[in-house]
Motif scaffolding. Sequence first.
Motif, PDB file in Angstrom:
ATOM      1  N   ARG A 190      83.673 -44.475  -9.454  1.00 38.87           N
ATOM      2  CA  ARG A 190      83.825 -45.742 -10.182  1.00 38.87           C
ATOM      3  C   ARG A 190      83.250 -46.899  -9.366  1.00 38.87           C
ATOM      4  NH1 ARG A 190      88.541 -42.992 -11.900  1.00 38.87           N
ATOM      5  NH2 ARG A 190      89.884 -43.846 -10.258  1.00 38.87           N
ATOM      6  N   LYS A 191      83.364 -46.823  -8.054  1.00 39.56           N
ATOM      7  CA  LYS A 191      82.755 -47.841  -7.205  1.00 39.56           C
ATOM      8  C   LYS A 191      81.224 -47.774  -7.294  1.00 39.56           C
ATOM      9  CE  LYS A 191      86.369 -48.632  -3.765  1.00 39.56           C
ATOM     10  NZ  LYS A 191      86.717 -48.593  -2.319  1.00 39.56           N
ATOM     11  N   LYS A 192      80.690 -46.563  -7.359  1.00 41.63           N
ATOM     12  CA  LYS A 192      79.240 -46.418  -7.504  1.00 41.63           C
ATOM     13  C   LYS A 192      78.758 -47.073  -8.792  1.00 41.63           C
ATOM     14  CE  LYS A 192      78.849 -41.995  -5.069  1.00 41.63           C
ATOM     15  NZ  LYS A 192      78.610 -40.545  -5.234  1.00 41.63           N
ATOM     16  N   LEU A 193      79.498 -46.837  -9.872  1.00 44.19           N
ATOM     17  CA  LEU A 193      79.132 -47.436 -11.158  1.00 44.19           C
ATOM     18  C   LEU A 193      79.156 -48.961 -11.063  1.00 44.19           C
ATOM     19  CD1 LEU A 193      81.142 -45.167 -13.634  1.00 44.19           C
ATOM     20  CD2 LEU A 193      78.693 -45.070 -13.158  1.00 44.19           C
ATOM     21  N   GLN A 194      80.190 -49.501 -10.430  1.00 54.41           N
ATOM     22  CA  GLN A 194      80.315 -50.946 -10.290  1.00 54.41           C
ATOM     23  C   GLN A 194      79.188 -51.515  -9.433  1.00 54.41           C
ATOM     24  OE1 GLN A 194      83.921 -52.253  -8.312  1.00 54.41           O
ATOM     25  NE2 GLN A 194      83.917 -54.211  -9.419  1.00 54.41           N
ATOM     26  N   GLU A 195      78.866 -50.816  -8.358  1.00 57.33           N
ATOM     27  CA  GLU A 195      77.801 -51.278  -7.462  1.00 57.33           C
ATOM     28  C   GLU A 195      76.434 -51.196  -8.124  1.00 57.33           C
ATOM     29  OE1 GLU A 195      80.500 -49.772  -3.714  1.00 57.33           O
ATOM     30  OE2 GLU A 195      78.687 -48.673  -4.250  1.00 57.33           O
ATOM     31  N   PHE A 196      76.218 -50.172  -8.947  1.00 53.94           N
ATOM     32  CA  PHE A 196      74.918 -50.096  -9.619  1.00 53.94           C
ATOM     33  C   PHE A 196      74.801 -51.178 -10.681  1.00 53.94           C
ATOM     34  CE2 PHE A 196      71.242 -48.640 -11.826  1.00 53.94           C
ATOM     35  CZ  PHE A 196      70.490 -48.010 -10.837  1.00 53.94           C
ATOM     36  N   ALA A 197      75.912 -51.497 -11.352  1.00 56.44           N
ATOM     37  CA  ALA A 197      75.883 -52.625 -12.294  1.00 56.44           C
ATOM     38  C   ALA A 197      75.548 -53.910 -11.533  1.00 56.44           C
ATOM     39  CB  ALA A 197      77.231 -52.757 -13.002  1.00 56.44           C
ATOM     40  N   GLY A 198      76.062 -54.048 -10.304  1.00 59.93           N
ATOM     41  CA  GLY A 198      75.705 -55.191  -9.466  1.00 59.93           C
ATOM     42  C   GLY A 198      74.259 -55.155  -9.031  1.00 59.93           C
ATOM     43  N   TYR A 199      73.742 -53.957  -8.807  1.00 59.06           N
ATOM     44  CA  TYR A 199      72.329 -53.782  -8.447  1.00 59.06           C
ATOM     45  C   TYR A 199      71.431 -54.273  -9.582  1.00 59.06           C
ATOM     46  CZ  TYR A 199      68.275 -51.215  -6.458  1.00 59.06           C
ATOM     47  OH  TYR A 199      67.065 -50.864  -5.915  1.00 59.06           O
ATOM     48  N   CYS A 200      71.888 -54.106 -10.826  1.00 58.04           N
ATOM     49  CA  CYS A 200      71.129 -54.595 -11.990  1.00 58.04           C
ATOM     50  C   CYS A 200      71.039 -56.119 -12.006  1.00 58.04           C
ATOM     51  CB  CYS A 200      71.769 -54.107 -13.287  1.00 58.04           C
ATOM     52  SG  CYS A 200      71.615 -52.330 -13.581  1.00 58.04           S
ATOM     53  N   LEU A 201      71.921 -56.796 -11.264  1.00 59.38           N
ATOM     54  CA  LEU A 201      71.881 -58.261 -11.183  1.00 59.38           C
ATOM     55  C   LEU A 201      70.937 -58.736 -10.083  1.00 59.38           C
ATOM     56  CD1 LEU A 201      75.695 -59.067 -11.579  1.00 59.38           C
ATOM     57  CD2 LEU A 201      73.967 -58.714 -13.351  1.00 59.38           C
ATOM     58  N   MET A 202      70.126 -57.819  -9.548  1.00 58.37           N
ATOM     59  CA  MET A 202      69.170 -58.137  -8.485  1.00 58.37           C
ATOM     60  C   MET A 202      67.750 -57.818  -8.964  1.00 58.37           C
ATOM     61  SD  MET A 202      71.481 -56.329  -5.503  1.00 58.37           S
ATOM     62  CE  MET A 202      70.358 -56.634  -4.142  1.00 58.37           C
ATOM     63  N   PRO A 203      67.249 -58.503 -10.007  1.00 53.85           N
ATOM     64  CA  PRO A 203      65.937 -58.161 -10.557  1.00 53.85           C
ATOM     65  C   PRO A 203      64.774 -58.472  -9.638  1.00 53.85           C
ATOM     66  CG  PRO A 203      66.776 -60.162 -11.583  1.00 53.85           C
ATOM     67  CD  PRO A 203      67.885 -59.614 -10.742  1.00 53.85           C
ATOM     68  N   TRP A 204      65.034 -59.118  -8.521  1.00 49.18           N
ATOM     69  CA  TRP A 204      63.950 -59.488  -7.608  1.00 49.18           C
ATOM     70  C   TRP A 204      63.648 -58.374  -6.588  1.00 49.18           C
ATOM     71  CZ3 TRP A 204      68.835 -61.578  -7.709  1.00 49.18           C
ATOM     72  CH2 TRP A 204      69.661 -61.274  -6.634  1.00 49.18           C
ATOM     73  N   THR A 205      64.443 -57.313  -6.563  1.00 46.99           N
ATOM     74  CA  THR A 205      64.239 -56.290  -5.537  1.00 46.99           C
ATOM     75  C   THR A 205      64.599 -54.903  -6.042  1.00 46.99           C
ATOM     76  OG1 THR A 205      64.833 -55.633  -3.267  1.00 46.99           O
ATOM     77  CG2 THR A 205      66.589 -56.539  -4.631  1.00 46.99           C
ATOM     78  N   ALA A 206      64.038 -53.888  -5.384  1.00 51.67           N
ATOM     79  CA  ALA A 206      64.404 -52.487  -5.630  1.00 51.67           C
ATOM     80  C   ALA A 206      64.677 -51.814  -4.293  1.00 51.67           C
ATOM     81  CB  ALA A 206      63.282 -51.771  -6.381  1.00 51.67           C
ATOM     82  N   LYS A 207      65.189 -52.588  -3.334  1.00 50.58           N
ATOM     83  CA  LYS A 207      65.285 -52.105  -1.958  1.00 50.58           C
ATOM     84  C   LYS A 207      66.254 -50.937  -1.781  1.00 50.58           C
ATOM     85  CE  LYS A 207      68.840 -55.320  -0.252  1.00 50.58           C
ATOM     86  NZ  LYS A 207      69.138 -56.332   0.792  1.00 50.58           N
ATOM     87  N   HIS A 208      67.209 -50.769  -2.688  1.00 48.26           N
ATOM     88  CA  HIS A 208      68.152 -49.658  -2.527  1.00 48.26           C
ATOM     89  C   HIS A 208      67.589 -48.331  -3.052  1.00 48.26           C
ATOM     90  CE1 HIS A 208      71.351 -52.125  -0.931  1.00 48.26           C
ATOM     91  NE2 HIS A 208      71.119 -53.007  -1.878  1.00 48.26           N
ATOM     92  N   GLU A 209      66.481 -48.395  -3.764  1.00 49.20           N
ATOM     93  CA  GLU A 209      65.689 -47.213  -4.130  1.00 49.20           C
ATOM     94  C   GLU A 209      66.510 -46.133  -4.837  1.00 49.20           C
ATOM     95  OE1 GLU A 209      63.386 -45.749  -0.876  1.00 49.20           O
ATOM     96  OE2 GLU A 209      62.722 -47.724  -0.236  1.00 49.20           O
TER      97      GLU A 209
END
Length: 546
Positions: free
Chosen positions: A245-264
């Motif tokens: 569930r934390k992974k899901l939450q963190e990936f939703a947060g990753y979607c709020l970073m449209p300027w980067t794909a650094k987590h690959e």
Amino acid sequence: MTAKPFGSPQQVADALEGVKQHIEKLDNPPVPDQLHQALRRKVGESENEEQITEYLIEADYVSVDSNEVVNINLTEFMTDHGIKREYSPLEQFERQEELASDFAEHLVEERDICLVKDSADHHPNKSSVYQYNIDNRTWEPDEGRIVDLTEKFLPHYNNSAFESKVRRSIWPKHGLLFEELGVGEDKIAISNGILELKENNRRTIEKDDYVLNKLPVQLRGGIEGDYPQIWEEFLKQSTNSESDRKKLQEFAGYCLMPWTAKHEKILLLLGPTDTGKSVFLETIRAMLGAENTAKERLKDLADTRWAVANVKDKIANIHNDLDAQGIDDTGQIKLLASGEPMMAEHKQVPKFEVKPTAKHLFAANKSPSANDRDSAFLNRFLTVIFNNTVPPEEQDKDLLEKLTEQEVLNGVFRWALEGYRRLRQQGEFTSELSPLATTELWQEFGKGPERFVSKNFEFRSQASDNRQEEETWRVKTEDAYDYYVRWVRKEGIYEEHTRSNFSSIVYDMAGIKRSRQDGVAAFGGVRWKEGVKQSFDTSQEEGSGG
């Protein structure tokens, strides 16, 4: 239109005389009868010179100052009244160049038109047309806008040659590269402003922010607050693991970073049907905004340039049903997840280089197959298992509608912001799996042969120089296939595979190598789990004894 002061009758007469003299001096004057008829249609049957001149001045076709005609816009008058005039080729060229430049200035200054190129090498004719939507406060692509406005204001010039001149005139006035669009790092546009994520400030959206994507959510007050109970209950029902569930939450947060794909990373939801995978993805799509997301298949992204081009201006690409077809070019998937430059191509537009930053979210009942599932490919996936099937009679058919209500989505956005902050703090996702662990997890949801091997074989963790010991880590392919056929029948799995197809699939699995045992083909690096063969033999004896 406000009328200008006309002066004395003598001034009017002088002005009209000036118009006549101007017309007579033209190299190719229009047919007098055409002018006369056009004027009479406007002012009636009267041939009163004062009325005619008043009309010319009031309509801004003529400007008068102290008995002097200071400006005559005869061209505009003729265009408005359908009067044609023949021009020499040189006159036509010069006139169109000037008109295109004036029209381009109008489009930029009055219509908020901007040209955007994917590459600095591209000609303005190959650029995309964007227009500022003042109501939404976003810049939106509108390829037909120049043509539509030309048809409205300059119908006689609505052709590709004139459009090309207009585009060339717009570019130096308001031309940008695609990478220059967007609000920038650590900012996200939402319905009620731009949220500056690091400072936790919210401000008004301005035109020169060049907002492309705006999330349809609102933030009232601070970003802190309780998350919707219906959302938390759904997540707990769908996944058994708090770390998932934390992974899901963190990936939703990753979607709020449209300027980067650094987590690959690419998010992959695996599990049977009716476990909530699609509901989760569609809720995230609603939070991000349907217009800000794409629906490209993973295979198309790997094997075609047009699919890559279709996600270049999106926040995320979300696909609810991962195709079971194999991926030919896993290298493209690695580039896609990492944000490395890759080639894209729109129809009838030269190919161009993009740095993809859209986040990718997929759901599947089976793990993806690929020609080369190496460690780098496997490491691009953040896999979360949805393993709690909800029986049809217990399903809430309105659950997605409830989750996408505005207030709930606002709460889901706050939930995603918490994931963003934790991801930034940790620098990685919670409990990321190694490629080997991902392989083992995928095998449980793979093709029949992969699932069979995962459940019944033990994998060797490291090779040995001891040949005698190495011999114990082999399984003959014919024995494996024989037991696979029994296992399929026992488990009720309806997948038919020939012996050669079965062997081919197993050999492609990570950790298995080609080998031989007693002179026949074998799978190397694995052995039967303890008691497995005996259980198969026992069940077969019981079946034949019945």
